[in-house]
Design a protein around this motif. Sequence first.
Motif, PDB file in Angstrom:
ATOM      1  N   ALA A   6      13.302  52.255 -33.003  1.00 41.55           N
ATOM      2  CA  ALA A   6      11.863  51.956 -33.147  1.00 41.55           C
ATOM      3  C   ALA A   6      11.376  51.655 -34.389  1.00 41.55           C
ATOM      4  O   ALA A   6      11.752  52.400 -35.467  1.00 41.55           O
ATOM      5  CB  ALA A   6      11.004  53.146 -32.446  1.00 41.55           C
ATOM      6  N   ASP A   8       8.030  51.283 -37.281  1.00 44.37           N
ATOM      7  CA  ASP A   8       6.873  51.691 -37.552  1.00 44.37           C
ATOM      8  C   ASP A   8       6.318  50.946 -38.858  1.00 44.37           C
ATOM      9  O   ASP A   8       6.660  50.070 -39.456  1.00 44.37           O
ATOM     10  CB  ASP A   8       6.895  52.950 -38.382  1.00 44.37           C
ATOM     11  CG  ASP A   8       7.230  54.175 -37.184  1.00 44.37           C
ATOM     12  OD1 ASP A   8       6.678  53.933 -36.000  1.00 44.37           O
ATOM     13  OD2 ASP A   8       7.748  54.987 -37.335  1.00 44.37           O
ATOM     14  N   PHE A  10       4.250  50.635 -42.389  1.00 44.92           N
ATOM     15  CA  PHE A  10       4.007  51.337 -43.375  1.00 44.92           C
ATOM     16  C   PHE A  10       2.859  50.592 -44.453  1.00 44.92           C
ATOM     17  O   PHE A  10       2.677  49.401 -44.063  1.00 44.92           O
ATOM     18  CB  PHE A  10       5.421  51.332 -44.268  1.00 44.92           C
ATOM     19  CG  PHE A  10       6.310  52.515 -43.552  1.00 44.92           C
ATOM     20  CD1 PHE A  10       6.484  53.734 -44.029  1.00 44.92           C
ATOM     21  CD2 PHE A  10       7.160  52.170 -42.359  1.00 44.92           C
ATOM     22  CE1 PHE A  10       7.321  54.779 -43.292  1.00 44.92           C
ATOM     23  CE2 PHE A  10       7.871  53.267 -41.933  1.00 44.92           C
ATOM     24  CZ  PHE A  10       7.917  54.451 -42.172  1.00 44.92           C
ATOM     25  N   ALA A  25       3.796  55.781 -43.947  1.00 45.84           N
ATOM     26  CA  ALA A  25       3.656  55.580 -42.469  1.00 45.84           C
ATOM     27  C   ALA A  25       2.122  55.558 -42.268  1.00 45.84           C
ATOM     28  O   ALA A  25       1.293  56.076 -42.735  1.00 45.84           O
ATOM     29  CB  ALA A  25       4.357  56.321 -41.554  1.00 45.84           C
ATOM     30  N   SER A  27      -0.167  56.223 -39.792  1.00 48.08           N
ATOM     31  CA  SER A  27      -0.189  57.143 -38.393  1.00 48.08           C
ATOM     32  C   SER A  27      -0.994  56.464 -37.412  1.00 48.08           C
ATOM     33  O   SER A  27      -0.764  56.754 -36.102  1.00 48.08           O
ATOM     34  CB  SER A  27      -0.486  58.587 -38.843  1.00 48.08           C
ATOM     35  OG  SER A  27      -1.811  58.686 -39.198  1.00 48.08           O
ATOM     36  N   ASN A  30       0.975  53.615 -35.641  1.00 48.19           N
ATOM     37  CA  ASN A  30       2.144  53.811 -35.175  1.00 48.19           C
ATOM     38  C   ASN A  30       2.017  54.769 -33.714  1.00 48.19           C
ATOM     39  O   ASN A  30       1.354  55.674 -33.780  1.00 48.19           O
ATOM     40  CB  ASN A  30       3.137  54.313 -36.101  1.00 48.19           C
ATOM     41  CG  ASN A  30       3.263  53.664 -37.233  1.00 48.19           C
ATOM     42  OD1 ASN A  30       3.665  52.355 -37.206  1.00 48.19           O
ATOM     43  ND2 ASN A  30       3.233  54.141 -38.599  1.00 48.19           N
ATOM     44  N   ASP A  31       2.959  54.289 -32.834  1.00 51.35           N
ATOM     45  CA  ASP A  31       3.436  55.144 -31.714  1.00 51.35           C
ATOM     46  C   ASP A  31       4.600  55.473 -31.637  1.00 51.35           C
ATOM     47  O   ASP A  31       5.283  55.063 -31.801  1.00 51.35           O
ATOM     48  CB  ASP A  31       2.719  54.278 -30.495  1.00 51.35           C
ATOM     49  CG  ASP A  31       2.851  54.984 -29.014  1.00 51.35           C
ATOM     50  OD1 ASP A  31       1.765  55.422 -28.595  1.00 51.35           O
ATOM     51  OD2 ASP A  31       3.986  54.936 -28.694  1.00 51.35           O
ATOM     52  N   ALA A  32       4.533  56.883 -31.341  1.00 53.78           N
ATOM     53  CA  ALA A  32       6.016  57.636 -31.230  1.00 53.78           C
ATOM     54  C   ALA A  32       6.914  56.935 -30.286  1.00 53.78           C
ATOM     55  O   ALA A  32       8.143  56.633 -30.396  1.00 53.78           O
ATOM     56  CB  ALA A  32       5.849  58.908 -30.898  1.00 53.78           C
ATOM     57  N   ASN A  35       7.862  50.349 -30.499  1.00 55.53           N
ATOM     58  CA  ASN A  35       8.594  49.762 -31.621  1.00 55.53           C
ATOM     59  C   ASN A  35       7.268  48.988 -32.381  1.00 55.53           C
ATOM     60  O   ASN A  35       7.025  47.534 -32.011  1.00 55.53           O
ATOM     61  CB  ASN A  35       9.629  48.656 -31.281  1.00 55.53           C
ATOM     62  CG  ASN A  35      10.250  48.037 -32.412  1.00 55.53           C
ATOM     63  OD1 ASN A  35      10.485  48.473 -33.426  1.00 55.53           O
ATOM     64  ND2 ASN A  35      10.580  46.671 -31.691  1.00 55.53           N
ATOM     65  N   ASP A  36       6.690  49.511 -33.433  1.00 58.00           N
ATOM     66  CA  ASP A  36       5.509  49.006 -33.942  1.00 58.00           C
ATOM     67  C   ASP A  36       5.729  47.941 -35.227  1.00 58.00           C
ATOM     68  O   ASP A  36       6.287  48.720 -36.271  1.00 58.00           O
ATOM     69  CB  ASP A  36       4.652  50.003 -34.444  1.00 58.00           C
ATOM     70  CG  ASP A  36       4.116  50.885 -33.114  1.00 58.00           C
ATOM     71  OD1 ASP A  36       3.676  50.112 -32.109  1.00 58.00           O
ATOM     72  OD2 ASP A  36       4.480  52.035 -33.262  1.00 58.00           O
ATOM     73  N   SER A  52       4.101  45.302 -30.667  1.00 55.64           N
ATOM     74  CA  SER A  52       4.575  46.527 -30.358  1.00 55.64           C
ATOM     75  C   SER A  52       4.808  46.319 -28.794  1.00 55.64           C
ATOM     76  O   SER A  52       4.252  45.753 -28.001  1.00 55.64           O
ATOM     77  CB  SER A  52       3.341  47.640 -30.356  1.00 55.64           C
ATOM     78  OG  SER A  52       3.758  48.790 -29.971  1.00 55.64           O
ATOM     79  N   ARG A  54       4.710  49.522 -27.047  1.00 57.61           N
ATOM     80  CA  ARG A  54       4.253  50.497 -26.669  1.00 57.61           C
ATOM     81  C   ARG A  54       3.706  50.629 -25.287  1.00 57.61           C
ATOM     82  O   ARG A  54       3.325  49.510 -24.750  1.00 57.61           O
ATOM     83  CB  ARG A  54       3.156  51.258 -27.738  1.00 57.61           C
ATOM     84  CG  ARG A  54       1.886  50.217 -27.608  1.00 57.61           C
ATOM     85  CD  ARG A  54       0.709  50.562 -28.437  1.00 57.61           C
ATOM     86  NE  ARG A  54       1.236  50.674 -30.030  1.00 57.61           N
ATOM     87  CZ  ARG A  54       0.730  51.433 -30.766  1.00 57.61           C
ATOM     88  NH1 ARG A  54      -0.364  52.225 -30.488  1.00 57.61           N
ATOM     89  NH2 ARG A  54       1.086  51.414 -32.057  1.00 57.61           N
TER      90      ARG A  54
END
Length: 131
Positions: A6, A8, A10, A25, A27, A30-32, A35-36, A52, A54
């Motif tokens: 995935a 993130d 930055f 990052a 935050s 980004n989603d855990a 794939n952002d 993404s 997500r």
Amino acid sequence: MTPSVAGDIFVSRRLGCGGFGPASAVSGLNDAAGNDIQPNVRKDGLEVVFSSNRPGGAGLQDIWVATRQTVHHSWAPPVNLGPAVNTAASETRPSLSWRAEQLLFGRSPGPEGMSDVYVTTREKVKDGDDD
């Protein structure tokens, strides 16, 4: 088979000497589970579009957007651009035009089975450069 990694988003602040500081990052973007990737920030710094996969999307990679009140504020939660832009295919590499009236992006596979470039338009965005 290579495992999927995935991505993130930055940010790195510009230093007085013309270089850039360490990356951190973002935050709020980004989603855990997602794939952002491939962020593109509007020239006034108040809107970002990115790709993404997500949860809540229409397909593989979708185009998402987030805004903020000023460059010193945090980003609002990202919003999927919906069916006017996103499909079951993979929409990637979003890019805003200079006046942010056009969004250009890629889609794969396109109607011919290959990757294609798409453009969608919106009304003029009010930004700091307007008279």
